[in-house]
Enzyme design. Structure first.
Site, mmCIF file in Angstrom:
data_model
loop_
_atom_site.group_PDB
_atom_site.id
_atom_site.type_symbol
_atom_site.label_atom_id
_atom_site.label_comp_id
_atom_site.label_asym_id
_atom_site.label_seq_id
_atom_site.Cartn_x
_atom_site.Cartn_y
_atom_site.Cartn_z
ATOM 1 N N ASP A 179 0.849 -1.186 0.000
ATOM 2 C CA ASP A 179 0.000 0.000 0.000
ATOM 3 C C ASP A 179 0.884 1.236 0.000
ATOM 4 O O ASP A 179 1.985 1.222 0.552
ATOM 5 C CB ASP A 179 -0.953 0.051 1.200
ATOM 6 C CG ASP A 179 -1.989 1.137 0.972
ATOM 7 O OD1 ASP A 179 -2.908 0.903 0.163
ATOM 8 O OD2 ASP A 179 -1.842 2.232 1.552
HETATM 9 N N1 DGT Z 1 2.822 3.893 -12.980
HETATM 10 C C1 DGT Z 1 2.970 4.571 -11.810
HETATM 11 N N2 DGT Z 1 2.159 4.254 -10.762
HETATM 12 C C2 DGT Z 1 2.368 4.948 -9.609
HETATM 13 C C3 DGT Z 1 3.342 5.950 -9.456
HETATM 14 N N3 DGT Z 1 3.272 6.428 -8.171
HETATM 15 C C4 DGT Z 1 2.292 5.741 -7.546
HETATM 16 N N4 DGT Z 1 1.752 4.839 -8.411
HETATM 17 C C5 DGT Z 1 0.660 3.876 -8.178
HETATM 18 C C6 DGT Z 1 1.138 2.576 -7.571
HETATM 19 C C7 DGT Z 1 -0.139 2.038 -7.004
HETATM 20 O O1 DGT Z 1 -0.858 1.333 -8.005
HETATM 21 C C8 DGT Z 1 -0.904 3.298 -6.612
HETATM 22 C C9 DGT Z 1 -0.857 3.485 -5.102
HETATM 23 O O2 DGT Z 1 -2.136 3.236 -4.572
HETATM 24 P P1 DGT Z 1 -2.477 1.894 -3.733
HETATM 25 O O3 DGT Z 1 -1.326 1.526 -2.878
HETATM 26 O O4 DGT Z 1 -3.800 2.108 -3.118
HETATM 27 O O5 DGT Z 1 -2.546 0.750 -4.847
HETATM 28 P P2 DGT Z 1 -3.713 0.385 -5.877
HETATM 29 O O6 DGT Z 1 -5.040 0.692 -5.312
HETATM 30 O O7 DGT Z 1 -3.354 0.980 -7.199
HETATM 31 O O8 DGT Z 1 -3.525 -1.184 -6.046
HETATM 32 P P3 DGT Z 1 -3.670 -2.293 -4.866
HETATM 33 O O9 DGT Z 1 -4.215 -1.596 -3.674
HETATM 34 O O10 DGT Z 1 -2.279 -2.834 -4.674
HETATM 35 O O11 DGT Z 1 -4.610 -3.317 -5.485
HETATM 36 O O12 DGT Z 1 -0.247 4.395 -7.221
HETATM 37 C C10 DGT Z 1 4.173 6.261 -10.601
HETATM 38 O O13 DGT Z 1 5.042 7.149 -10.569
HETATM 39 N N5 DGT Z 1 3.963 5.540 -11.731
#
Ligand code: DGT
Length: 202
Positions: free
Chosen positions: A79
């Site tokens: 996270d």
């Molecule tokens: N491609 C890219 N993604 C980034 C960058 N900085 C942050 N992120 C993305 C990575 C994660 O997918 C998201 C962070 O939010 P979370 O930790 O809530 O994850 P998310 O909800 O996307 O997926 P998950 O909770 O692991 O199912 O932001 C960046 O510089 N490039």
């Protein structure tokens, strides 16, 4: 892959996290964890829980949700919270929200509080938190609008409303921390644990 190695599962819907681990040569299955992150975040903030602990709680919740299905598997949960001058930011709902968020972050420094946990046999067996520090330029609205037009809806999948890899690099004056952690996975500490846990070749 040797037969006795545990199945590795990434409890995530993040394409960025999946790409980082795939590029590093990890063989795993990615399964999104249906966890109400907003509820956990709101409760953590209300209780004054520090961002690093809140990110670990969220990473645990995702890993636990998936690990229940297969206690033998090694489940990775992650996270990432964005904190700027004490304010927690989330993934923007749409492009207008991404614009507003980038305007709020420009000319300032924010932290990407990035937690990763591993669960196996019903509990957490490892955790790590990395906190890259990102300093944004005071870019113009014209630059911002061109960036939003070039990137589009994919920015709603990033907690910072930017993608450092590619055009997003032009948003920054300074970056302290490594790119995999910025993209959501503290990669080298995780790989070191996986080797120590006998899951990766040494
Ligand atoms: N491609 C890219 N993604 C980034 C960058 N900085 C942050 N992120 C993305 C990575 C994660 O997918 C998201 C962070 O939010 P979370 O930790 O809530 O994850 P998310 O909800 O996307 O997926 P998950 O909770 O692991 O199912 O932001 C960046 O510089 N490039």
């Amino acid at each position: 892959m040797q037969a006795d190695l545990p199945r590795i599962v990434l409890a995530s819907a993040s394409t960025a996290r999946r790409a980082v681990l795939e590029a590093a040569g990890l063989r795993f299955e990615a399964l999104p964890a249906a966890v109400d992150e907003a509820e956990i975040k709101a409760a953590a903030q209300a209780e004054g829980i520090p961002p690093a602990d809140a990110a670990l709680m969220l990473a645990d919740a995702k890993a636990e949700r998936i690990a229940r299905r297969d206690p033998e598997a090694l489940v990775i949960g992650c996270d990432q919270l964005l904190v700027c001058e004490g304010v927690w930011f989330d993934k923007p709902a749409d492009l207008p929200a991404a614009r507003a968020q980038l305007q709020a972050l420009r000319g300032r420094t924010h932290d990407l509080v990035t937690a990763v946990v591993c669960h196996r046999h019903g509990g957490r067996v490892w955790q790590h938190v990395a906190v890259p520090r990102m300093t944004m330029r005071d870019f113009s609205n014209a630059f911002l609008d061109a960036y939003l037009a070039a990137e589009g809806e994919v920015l709603t999948r990033s907690v910072g409303a930017y993608r450092l890899e590619g055009l997003g690099a032009q948003l920054f004056a300074r970056i302290q921390g490594d790119q995999p952690a910025i993209l959501g996975v503290p990669l080298l500490p995780l790989l070191a644990f996986l080797r120590q846990h006998g899951v990766l070749a040494t």
